[in-house]
Design a protein around this motif. Structure first.
Motif, PDB file in Angstrom:
ATOM      1  N   LEU A   1      43.400  35.621  49.811  1.00 56.06           N
ATOM      2  CA  LEU A   1      42.333  34.714  50.236  1.00 56.06           C
ATOM      3  C   LEU A   1      40.971  35.304  49.883  1.00 56.06           C
ATOM      4  N   ALA A   2      40.799  36.593  50.154  1.00 57.56           N
ATOM      5  CA  ALA A   2      39.506  37.257  49.950  1.00 57.56           C
ATOM      6  C   ALA A   2      39.073  37.288  48.500  1.00 57.56           C
TER       7      ALA A   2
ATOM      8  N   ARG B   1      32.572  37.409  55.402  1.00 56.37           N
ATOM      9  CA  ARG B   1      32.123  38.522  56.260  1.00 56.37           C
ATOM     10  C   ARG B   1      33.236  39.005  57.186  1.00 56.37           C
ATOM     11  N   LYS B   2      34.019  38.072  57.691  1.00 54.72           N
ATOM     12  CA  LYS B   2      35.157  38.461  58.542  1.00 54.72           C
ATOM     13  C   LYS B   2      36.118  39.353  57.758  1.00 54.72           C
ATOM     14  N   LEU B   3      36.430  38.949  56.527  1.00 57.42           N
ATOM     15  CA  LEU B   3      37.359  39.727  55.704  1.00 57.42           C
ATOM     16  C   LEU B   3      36.725  41.038  55.240  1.00 57.42           C
ATOM     17  N   ALA B   4      35.404  41.051  55.087  1.00 58.20           N
ATOM     18  CA  ALA B   4      34.713  42.289  54.709  1.00 58.20           C
ATOM     19  C   ALA B   4      34.794  43.334  55.806  1.00 58.20           C
ATOM     20  N   ALA B   5      35.039  42.885  57.029  1.00 55.37           N
ATOM     21  CA  ALA B   5      35.164  43.803  58.163  1.00 55.37           C
ATOM     22  C   ALA B   5      36.626  44.085  58.507  1.00 55.37           C
TER      23      ALA B   5
ATOM     24  N   ALA C   1      41.825  48.499  54.112  1.00 50.72           N
ATOM     25  CA  ALA C   1      41.005  48.714  52.918  1.00 50.72           C
ATOM     26  C   ALA C   1      41.406  47.781  51.777  1.00 50.72           C
ATOM     27  N   GLU C   2      42.700  47.416  51.703  1.00 48.20           N
ATOM     28  CA  GLU C   2      43.140  46.527  50.633  1.00 48.20           C
ATOM     29  C   GLU C   2      42.406  45.188  50.685  1.00 48.20           C
ATOM     30  N   VAL C   3      42.155  44.717  51.905  1.00 40.16           N
ATOM     31  CA  VAL C   3      41.460  43.437  52.071  1.00 40.16           C
ATOM     32  C   VAL C   3      39.983  43.605  51.739  1.00 40.16           C
ATOM     33  N   ARG C   4      39.373  44.667  52.242  1.00 37.16           N
ATOM     34  CA  ARG C   4      37.953  44.897  51.956  1.00 37.16           C
ATOM     35  C   ARG C   4      37.732  45.081  50.452  1.00 37.16           C
TER      36      ARG C   4
ATOM     37  N   VAL D   1      37.536  41.775  48.865  1.00 38.39           N
ATOM     38  CA  VAL D   1      36.217  41.162  49.082  1.00 38.39           C
ATOM     39  C   VAL D   1      35.216  41.750  48.087  1.00 38.39           C
ATOM     40  N   ALA D   2      35.293  43.056  47.874  1.00 42.40           N
ATOM     41  CA  ALA D   2      34.390  43.716  46.930  1.00 42.40           C
ATOM     42  C   ALA D   2      34.573  43.198  45.507  1.00 42.40           C
TER      43      ALA D   2
END
Length: 200
Positions: free
Chosen positions: A113-114, A126-130, A134-137, A140-141
């Motif tokens: 999704l991210a 922003r929710k996923l950035a937090a 780390a795989e999800v963040r 997002v990056a």
């Protein structure tokens, strides 16, 4: 019938549901995929595709996104294979479904999704950035655009992988300057290359 005939039948508008359901067990994956995604197939076909347990068919159904009925959508969420939810996350525009995926327990679904959903609203980005993982963040990056404050926050993320992807996707002097002293050697030296500075 030839394989090409079977593919055409699986994709054709007006192919009866009972024929599509038979094609879900075809030896060729492309025929199975086309049958599951047939534009005029009923919920019975979508549910039969999910009932096979085939992760590729789950993905095919999930990829239909907002076109899914509430009944089939629930079946995608209940499916034992995550593939349908991953594909759903890539394409869905419905806010409630996006929120549900963003809050779900599966890391790979949240990551999909991210990184892939271009229609994700900023508050969910922003929710996923937090996210605690780390795989999800990192996913997002990898997004093509991020609010400036998230770029700055990711530059000091505790995960080297997040910082690396931030730089890879935004190898500008501004971002490189944030990472020129990064503790991770690969990230630090890539930033210095961007800035034209000596490597360490």
């Amino acid at each position: 019938m030839t394989l090409a005939d079977d593919e055409a039948l699986a994709a054709a508008a007006g192919t009866p549901d009972d024929v599509l359901i038979q094609l879900l067990s075809h030896r060729n994956w492309h025929v199975r995929w086309e049958a599951a995604q047939n534009s005029e197939a009923s919920d019975a076909v979508r549910l039969a595709a999910l009932a096979t347990g085939d992760k590729d068919l789950a993905a095919a159904v999930g990829q239909l996104g907002d076109a899914l009925s509430s009944t089939v959508l629930e079946a995608v969420f209940d499916h034992p294979k995550r593939d349908g939810r991953e594909q759903l996350g890539c394409v869905v525009r419905d806010r409630a479904t996006q929120e549900r995926l963003a809050s779900g327990p599966d890391v790979k679904v949240r990551a999909s999704l991210a990184v892939s959903n271009e229609d994700l609203p900023e508050d969910l980005v922003r929710k996923l950035a937090a996210d605690r993982r780390a795989e999800v963040r990192a996913c997002v990056a990898k997004r093509r655009s991020l609010p400036e404050d998230l770029v700055i926050a990711f530059a000091s993320d505790r995960s080297a992988n997040v910082r690396w992807w931030l730089l890879c996707m935004r190898d500008t002097p501004e971002v490189a300057a944030l990472l020129r002293e990064d503790p991770d050697e690969m990230t630090r030296n890539h930033a210095r290359r961007v800035l034209g500075e000596p490597l360490t």
